[in-house]
Scaffold this motif. Structure first.
Motif, short mmCIF file in Angstrom:
data_model
loop_
_atom_site.label_atom_id
_atom_site.label_comp_id
_atom_site.label_asym_id
_atom_site.label_seq_id
_atom_site.Cartn_x
_atom_site.Cartn_y
_atom_site.Cartn_z
N GLN A 50 0.88 -1.27 0.08
CA GLN A 50 -0.17 0.11 -0.12
C GLN A 50 0.91 1.30 0.08
OE1 GLN A 50 -2.15 1.11 3.63
NE2 GLN A 50 -4.04 1.65 2.33
N PHE A 51 1.76 1.30 0.87
CA PHE A 51 2.76 2.43 0.94
C PHE A 51 3.73 2.45 -0.24
CE2 PHE A 51 1.35 2.06 5.32
CZ PHE A 51 0.94 3.32 5.57
N ARG A 52 3.95 1.54 -0.91
CA ARG A 52 4.70 1.97 -2.21
C ARG A 52 3.83 2.33 -3.35
NH1 ARG A 52 8.73 -2.35 -4.04
NH2 ARG A 52 7.59 -2.27 -5.94
N GLY A 53 2.57 2.00 -3.50
CA GLY A 53 1.67 2.71 -4.08
C GLY A 53 1.36 4.30 -3.99
N ARG A 54 1.37 4.49 -2.58
CA ARG A 54 1.30 5.87 -2.04
C ARG A 54 2.52 6.69 -2.45
NH1 ARG A 54 -1.27 5.76 4.05
NH2 ARG A 54 -3.44 4.85 3.36
N VAL A 55 3.79 5.95 -2.52
CA VAL A 55 4.82 6.87 -2.85
C VAL A 55 4.83 7.22 -4.25
CG1 VAL A 55 7.43 6.52 -3.24
CG2 VAL A 55 6.45 5.82 -0.97
N ILE A 56 4.26 6.19 -5.12
CA ILE A 56 4.51 6.39 -6.61
C ILE A 56 3.34 7.47 -6.72
CG2 ILE A 56 3.92 5.33 -8.89
CD1 ILE A 56 6.48 4.52 -7.48
N GLY A 57 2.07 7.43 -6.24
CA GLY A 57 1.16 8.43 -6.66
C GLY A 57 1.41 9.75 -6.23
N ASP A 113 11.64 13.56 4.20
CA ASP A 113 10.86 13.95 5.25
C ASP A 113 9.47 14.55 4.98
OD1 ASP A 113 12.42 13.10 7.43
OD2 ASP A 113 13.11 15.04 7.94
N THR A 114 9.36 15.34 3.75
CA THR A 114 8.25 15.90 3.35
C THR A 114 7.35 14.92 2.43
OG1 THR A 114 9.30 17.98 2.46
CG2 THR A 114 7.34 17.41 1.68
N LEU A 115 8.01 13.96 1.95
CA LEU A 115 7.25 12.50 1.39
C LEU A 115 6.88 11.72 2.36
CD1 LEU A 115 6.52 10.75 -0.98
CD2 LEU A 115 8.94 9.65 -0.84
N GLY A 116 7.51 11.38 3.56
CA GLY A 116 6.91 10.58 4.52
C GLY A 116 5.64 11.12 5.21
N HIS A 117 5.68 12.30 5.52
CA HIS A 117 4.62 13.29 6.03
C HIS A 117 3.22 13.09 5.09
CE1 HIS A 117 6.17 14.44 9.80
NE2 HIS A 117 7.09 14.93 9.20
N ARG A 118 3.45 12.94 3.77
CA ARG A 118 2.50 12.94 2.76
C ARG A 118 1.86 11.69 2.48
NH1 ARG A 118 1.54 17.66 0.54
NH2 ARG A 118 3.22 19.46 0.49
N ILE A 119 2.71 10.63 2.90
CA ILE A 119 2.19 9.30 2.74
C ILE A 119 1.53 8.54 3.89
CG2 ILE A 119 3.60 8.92 0.86
CD1 ILE A 119 5.36 6.87 2.51
N ARG A 120 1.94 9.08 5.17
CA ARG A 120 1.38 8.27 6.31
C ARG A 120 1.27 9.46 7.41
NH1 ARG A 120 3.97 3.07 7.91
NH2 ARG A 120 2.43 3.25 9.47
#
Length: 317
Positions: A248-255, A266-273
């Motif tokens: 699920q989180f792989r998909g969120r990263v790609i999206g 860190d910006t990416l991390g806060h956006r995916i979870r």
């Protein structure tokens, strides 16, 4: 019983047999299938590209949900040439937005289209062995494409086929036995209709809770399970929960990277979870590992520095 009747080995793997009137068994199933079956659009074509797309999509997705995604995918990229010319990030983004499972399957589909154009002059190979030369195409998918596109395959052995043959003819829960039994059952030169038919039998009649009489199973007169009332089925690995999974989180990263092009760690991390914490359980170490896997799969590029916090991720193009 057929010529495979025997005493069996110590594990009982060879202790099974098919009915003597095998031709009647085959005819009954084919007539049942041709009389009425689910009308999936990929069953109405022998285009190997369209069939390959359907097979890859259906590996982790219910067939009813695949239909819309399959139609949209082929409308956007109707040929291998169109897909090969596409931006891979767009293909992966399509996969993610339609929740079609692991994104590397989209990558492999894109690469196999490129192979078809570059190495095969736009013409699909036709045998299971040749089809396995395509990127990401394993034995099952290669055999399915050979069967449904070219009527040139062996028996397909999926979860449905295992359940049907286990119940009907007491074929033991052993991969080699399932393969041998499925191939003995299939009439020669009929892989297209036969594989569709036996998978349909498992999909609508010989389900986990069998519907033998309700759907008029054509094998009731030969079926060991129907005679005994014991509808035990082979153990099948359960699909792990998608919610909260690494997939699920792989998909969120790609999206997310499709939307923002590139982001610092860190910006990416806060956006995916919502529970992302740089030094926490789901923090920089966890996200860096996830991104490294995606980098290995050829889906993202990582720009590294001395500090993990300054790592930048972007979609590979």
């Amino acid at each position: 019983m057929s010529e495979r009747d025997g005493a069996g080995d110590a594990d009982g793997v060879d202790d099974w047999s098919l009915p003597d009137d095998l031709e009647a068994v085959q005819t009954a199933l084919i007539e049942w299938y041709e009389g009425d079956h689910r009308d999936f659009p990929w069953r109405r074509t022998d285009d190997p590209y369209a069939i390959l797309v359907s097979e890859v999509m259906s590996q982790q997705t219910q067939l009813d949900r695949v239909v819309e995604a399959w139609e949209e995918f082929l409308e956007r990229w109707p040929t291998t040439a169109d897909l090969a010319a596409a931006d891979r990030a767009d293909v992966v983004g399509f996969w993610t937005s339609h929740s079609l499972g692991y994104n590397n399957r989209a990558k492999y589909l894109h690469e196999s289209a490129t192979q078809i154009e570059a190495e095969y002059d736009g013409t699909f190979p036709e045998t299971p062995n040749e089809l396995q030369e395509l990127m990401g195409v394993g034995p099952y998918t290669a055999n399915a494409v050979a069967s449904f596109a070219f009527n040139n395959g062996d028996a397909v052995v999926d979860t449905n086929v295992k359940r049907v043959t286990y119940r009907a003819f007491s074929i033991p829960d052993d991969d080699s036995a399932f393969e041998a039994g499925a191939n003995d059952l299939m009439p020669e030169g009929e892989s297209r209709v036969w594989n569709n038919a036996i998978m349909e039998l498992g999909g609508v009649a010989c389900t986990q809770t069998p519907r033998c009489d309700e759907v008029g199973c054509p094998w009731r007169e030969w079926c060991d399970a129907y005679a005994s009332g014991d509808f035990t089925a082979p153990d099948v690995p359960t699909q792990p929960s998608f919610e909260g999974s690494r997939r699920q989180f792989r998909g969120r990263v790609i999206g997310t990277l499709r939307e923002y092009d590139e982001l610092e760690l860190d910006t990416l991390g806060h956006r995916i979870r919502v529970d992302y914490a740089p030094e926490g359980e789901y923090g920089r170490e966890w996200l860096t590992g996830l991104l490294s896997d995606l980098e290995s799969d050829g889906l993202v590029d990582l720009e590294r520095s001395d500090s993990d916090a300054e790592l930048v991720a972007r979609l590979q193009r």
